[in-house]
Design a protein around this motif. Structure first.
Motif, PDB file in Angstrom:
ATOM      1  N   PHE A 197       9.110  -5.165 -15.021  1.00 36.98           N
ATOM      2  CA  PHE A 197       8.519  -4.414 -13.914  1.00 36.98           C
ATOM      3  C   PHE A 197       8.707  -5.142 -12.590  1.00 36.98           C
ATOM      4  N   SER A 198       8.453  -6.442 -12.582  1.00 41.03           N
ATOM      5  CA  SER A 198       8.581  -7.240 -11.367  1.00 41.03           C
ATOM      6  C   SER A 198      10.019  -7.280 -10.866  1.00 41.03           C
ATOM      7  N   GLN A 199      10.973  -7.421 -11.765  1.00 38.89           N
ATOM      8  CA  GLN A 199      12.377  -7.480 -11.369  1.00 38.89           C
ATOM      9  C   GLN A 199      12.835  -6.184 -10.701  1.00 38.89           C
ATOM     10  N   ILE A 200      12.474  -5.055 -11.288  1.00 36.63           N
ATOM     11  CA  ILE A 200      12.913  -3.763 -10.749  1.00 36.63           C
ATOM     12  C   ILE A 200      12.210  -3.449  -9.433  1.00 36.63           C
ATOM     13  N   PHE A 201      10.905  -3.687  -9.385  1.00 36.67           N
ATOM     14  CA  PHE A 201      10.132  -3.365  -8.185  1.00 36.67           C
ATOM     15  C   PHE A 201      10.562  -4.208  -6.988  1.00 36.67           C
ATOM     16  N   SER A 202      10.709  -5.498  -7.193  1.00 37.24           N
ATOM     17  CA  SER A 202      11.111  -6.383  -6.096  1.00 37.24           C
ATOM     18  C   SER A 202      12.527  -6.091  -5.635  1.00 37.24           C
ATOM     19  N   ALA A 203      13.422  -5.755  -6.558  1.00 36.67           N
ATOM     20  CA  ALA A 203      14.806  -5.459  -6.191  1.00 36.67           C
ATOM     21  C   ALA A 203      14.897  -4.218  -5.306  1.00 36.67           C
ATOM     22  N   LYS A 204      14.083  -3.224  -5.575  1.00 39.80           N
ATOM     23  CA  LYS A 204      14.132  -1.990  -4.797  1.00 39.80           C
ATOM     24  C   LYS A 204      13.556  -2.171  -3.395  1.00 39.80           C
ATOM     25  N   LEU A 205      12.441  -2.896  -3.268  1.00 35.26           N
ATOM     26  CA  LEU A 205      11.808  -3.050  -1.954  1.00 35.26           C
ATOM     27  C   LEU A 205      12.538  -4.067  -1.085  1.00 35.26           C
ATOM     28  N   ARG A 206      13.079  -5.098  -1.670  1.00 35.73           N
ATOM     29  CA  ARG A 206      13.768  -6.116  -0.882  1.00 35.73           C
ATOM     30  C   ARG A 206      15.118  -5.633  -0.370  1.00 35.73           C
ATOM     31  N   TYR A 373      -5.084  -8.812   0.924  1.00 38.32           N
ATOM     32  CA  TYR A 373      -5.109  -9.669  -0.263  1.00 38.32           C
ATOM     33  C   TYR A 373      -6.474  -9.611  -0.951  1.00 38.32           C
ATOM     34  N   SER A 374      -7.538  -9.643  -0.161  1.00 36.83           N
ATOM     35  CA  SER A 374      -8.884  -9.633  -0.748  1.00 36.83           C
ATOM     36  C   SER A 374      -9.172  -8.333  -1.481  1.00 36.83           C
ATOM     37  N   LEU A 375      -8.624  -7.214  -0.969  1.00 36.50           N
ATOM     38  CA  LEU A 375      -8.828  -5.925  -1.634  1.00 36.50           C
ATOM     39  C   LEU A 375      -8.074  -5.848  -2.953  1.00 36.50           C
ATOM     40  N   ILE A 376      -6.856  -6.380  -2.967  1.00 34.44           N
ATOM     41  CA  ILE A 376      -6.017  -6.287  -4.157  1.00 34.44           C
ATOM     42  C   ILE A 376      -6.455  -7.255  -5.240  1.00 34.44           C
ATOM     43  N   LYS A 398      -0.483  -7.316  -9.727  1.00 33.48           N
ATOM     44  CA  LYS A 398       0.566  -8.092 -10.366  1.00 33.48           C
ATOM     45  C   LYS A 398       1.724  -8.393  -9.408  1.00 33.48           C
ATOM     46  N   GLN A 399       1.928  -7.512  -8.410  1.00 30.83           N
ATOM     47  CA  GLN A 399       3.035  -7.671  -7.467  1.00 30.83           C
ATOM     48  C   GLN A 399       2.528  -7.858  -6.036  1.00 30.83           C
ATOM     49  N   GLN A 400       1.443  -8.590  -5.880  1.00 28.09           N
ATOM     50  CA  GLN A 400       0.798  -8.715  -4.568  1.00 28.09           C
ATOM     51  C   GLN A 400       1.688  -9.384  -3.529  1.00 28.09           C
ATOM     52  N   ASP A 401       2.524 -10.332  -3.913  1.00 32.26           N
ATOM     53  CA  ASP A 401       3.381 -11.012  -2.933  1.00 32.26           C
ATOM     54  C   ASP A 401       4.352 -10.050  -2.264  1.00 32.26           C
ATOM     55  N   ILE A 402       4.800  -9.040  -3.001  1.00 35.82           N
ATOM     56  CA  ILE A 402       5.728  -8.058  -2.449  1.00 35.82           C
ATOM     57  C   ILE A 402       4.983  -6.863  -1.873  1.00 35.82           C
ATOM     58  N   ALA A 403       3.885  -6.456  -2.520  1.00 33.92           N
ATOM     59  CA  ALA A 403       3.185  -5.240  -2.126  1.00 33.92           C
ATOM     60  C   ALA A 403       2.339  -5.408  -0.872  1.00 33.92           C
ATOM     61  N   PRO A 405       2.623  -7.129   2.121  1.00 33.88           N
ATOM     62  CA  PRO A 405       3.230  -6.863   3.437  1.00 33.88           C
ATOM     63  C   PRO A 405       3.499  -5.372   3.674  1.00 33.88           C
ATOM     64  N   TRP A 406       3.926  -4.672   2.651  1.00 36.82           N
ATOM     65  CA  TRP A 406       4.154  -3.235   2.792  1.00 36.82           C
ATOM     66  C   TRP A 406       2.842  -2.492   3.045  1.00 36.82           C
ATOM     67  N   LEU A 407       1.827  -2.812   2.254  1.00 33.93           N
ATOM     68  CA  LEU A 407       0.546  -2.106   2.398  1.00 33.93           C
ATOM     69  C   LEU A 407      -0.116  -2.410   3.738  1.00 33.93           C
ATOM     70  N   GLU A 408       0.007  -3.635   4.207  1.00 31.92           N
ATOM     71  CA  GLU A 408      -0.570  -3.991   5.507  1.00 31.92           C
ATOM     72  C   GLU A 408       0.080  -3.187   6.628  1.00 31.92           C
ATOM     73  N   LYS A 409       1.401  -3.099   6.621  1.00 31.38           N
ATOM     74  CA  LYS A 409       2.133  -2.372   7.664  1.00 31.38           C
ATOM     75  C   LYS A 409       1.830  -0.873   7.592  1.00 31.38           C
ATOM     76  N   ILE A 410       1.832  -0.323   6.374  1.00 30.83           N
ATOM     77  CA  ILE A 410       1.568   1.109   6.196  1.00 30.83           C
ATOM     78  C   ILE A 410       0.136   1.453   6.596  1.00 30.83           C
ATOM     79  N   SER A 411      -0.822   0.620   6.209  1.00 29.20           N
ATOM     80  CA  SER A 411      -2.226   0.884   6.523  1.00 29.20           C
ATOM     81  C   SER A 411      -2.468   0.891   8.025  1.00 29.20           C
ATOM     82  N   LYS A 412      -1.882  -0.044   8.752  1.00 31.45           N
ATOM     83  CA  LYS A 412      -2.033  -0.065  10.211  1.00 31.45           C
ATOM     84  C   LYS A 412      -1.411   1.165  10.847  1.00 31.45           C
TER      85      LYS A 412
END
Length: 428
Positions: A197-206, A373-376, A398-403, A405-412
């Motif tokens: 899961f981590s390999q596929i998810f990180s590859a797509k977003l990066r 981070y505190s929410l996740i 499980k994927q907080q390091d990748i997720a 930055p995306w969630l912070e930008k989208i939420s703002k």
């Protein structure tokens, strides 16, 4: 197409286990049962993880119990079809000391005619008539026949054979041309391969270098990319599972062969109306499948805490039926949707859908990476249910390091100008 079996178990303690095995071997959908084994006001021996058990104690998936029609000798369920069709299924035992048919069956038939709902009754009527294969006609048979004619009912017996042999359990097998909702395949989150899961998810977003939420189109596009990446990774790392019909843990190939042999001998004896050779074989089969011996052997085989805890839970719980509900005015709900509406109005009176515009708190605009981070990383997030997009919170954790930055930008971006359409689905 529904495959249905009707059988009178004659209150036998061994028959329920034999019936459960037969249902699984022959892949039956519905069993209409009379005179089951009852102990302590509970039907015993028929509880199964792959089948729903419906009955009305003495003192309701797609199927719902109808308590307003069910009694100790009559169980009525309502099946919801794949479209707007519905079907009433009734399993009835008509005792000798009651009129034929009894009052509860008459009331059920009247309701089905009034509501124009299809009705199928599988019964042990204790009534003889040549129309359904008896060699004679008695008073109960004549009364039941007159009622069938008066209410425009149809007798489903297609062959002039007896359905009440003097020895053994006789099964009536048939099929219904009724389309039910096909069980939806599912994915068990506990079976996710997190490394894959981590390999596929990180590859797509990066693979996306710049994350911009300056315009509504950018915001919608980024949310869609995030969700699709998460869903694609989930599907690839967690296989689809289907409900499988498994046999009781103590059942084995020897018992299956013994059961087939016993059944073959019984059929031969029944054909020639000579049951002596069958009795010895049936006696051996009953002794081999004795509930006491099988239960003792299964209990002795339990070694770990998980299995013993599961056994304790099974023994301690009471049987419940998914059923229709009784309203305050004494009437009953007639559909799952009406039952849910009644629950909502009862437990949440005055609750209304408020779609007014929500004012944004200016302090929320100072959302930081630490806040996300505190929410996740909150405790017990692994037990949270997914939203309309089907994304489990545990996947974000499980994927907080990748997720993050995306969630912070989208939420703002959401707080400043626009909430993406997919995030508004549960409010529309």
């Amino acid at each position: 197409m529904l495959r249905v079996i009707q059988v009178n178990l004659k209150q036998s303690k061994c028959a329920p286990d034999n019936l459960r095995v037969f249902l699984r071997e022959e892949n039956f959908d519905v069993g209409m049962i009379q005179e089951p084994w009852v102990n302590g006001l509970q039907v015993r021996g028929l509880r199964d993880s792959q089948y729903d058990l419906f009955y009305r104690p003495v003192s309701s998936n797609q199927a719902f119990l109808c308590p307003n029609f069910s009694t100790s000798d009559l169980t009525v369920i309502k099946l919801e079809g794949s479209n707007t069709d519905s079907l009433l299924l009734a399993s009835a035992y008509m005792a000798h000391d009651q009129q034929s048919p009894p009052d509860e069956v008459r009331r059920l038939t009247s309701e089905a005619n009034t509501s124009k709902t299809s009705l199928l009754i599988g019964c042990d009527a204790n009534a003889r008539h040549t129309l359904w294969g008896s060699s004679e006609i008695n008073e109960r048979g004549e009364s039941l026949f007159d009622y069938i004619i008066e209410n425009n009912l149809t007798i489903c017996n297609l062959t002039p054979t007896f359905t009440f042999p003097s020895s053994g359990l006789f099964q009536i097998l048939f099929q219904l041309n009724f389309e039910t909702k096909i069980p939806t395949p599912y994915r068990n989150p506990k079976r996710i391969d997190w490394k894959k899961f981590s390999q596929i998810f990180s590859a797509k977003l990066r693979s996306i270098p710049n994350l911009s939420t300056d315009t509504v189109a950018d915001l919608e596009s980024n949310v869609l990319t995030f969700e699709r990446s998460m869903i694609t990774a989930s599907k690839a790392s967690c296989p689809v599972r289907h409900s499988s019909k498994t046999f009781p843990p103590w059942w084995n190939e020897d018992l299956s062969n013994l059961r087939k042999m016993t059944r073959t001998i019984f059929n031969i004896c029944h054909k020639h109306k000579f049951y002596e050779p069958c009795k010895d074989c049936l006696r051996v089969y009953k002794r081999t499948t004795s509930k006491r011996e099988s239960w003792e052997e299964y209990c002795h085989s339990i070694e770990d805490i998980k299995d013993s805890a599961r056994l304790s839970k099974v023994l301690s719980r009471e049987h419940t039926n998914p059923s229709f509900l009784k309203k305050l005015d004494g009437s009953w709900t007639i559909s799952p949707a009406e039952s849910l509406e009644l629950l909502m109005t009862t437990h949440f009176p005055g609750c209304e859908d408020n779609t007014s515009e929500v004012k944004i708190n200016p302090t929320l605009l100072s959302l930081t990476t630490e806040h996300v981070y505190s929410l996740i990383t909150r405790e017990n997030i692994e037990n949270k249910s997914p939203g309309p997009d089907g994304i489990l919170p545990i996947k974000l954790q499980k994927q907080q390091d990748i997720a993050v930055p995306w969630l912070e930008k989208i939420s703002k971006g959401c707080l400043l100008n626009h909430v993406p359409k997919s995030w508004r689905q549960d409010h529309e």
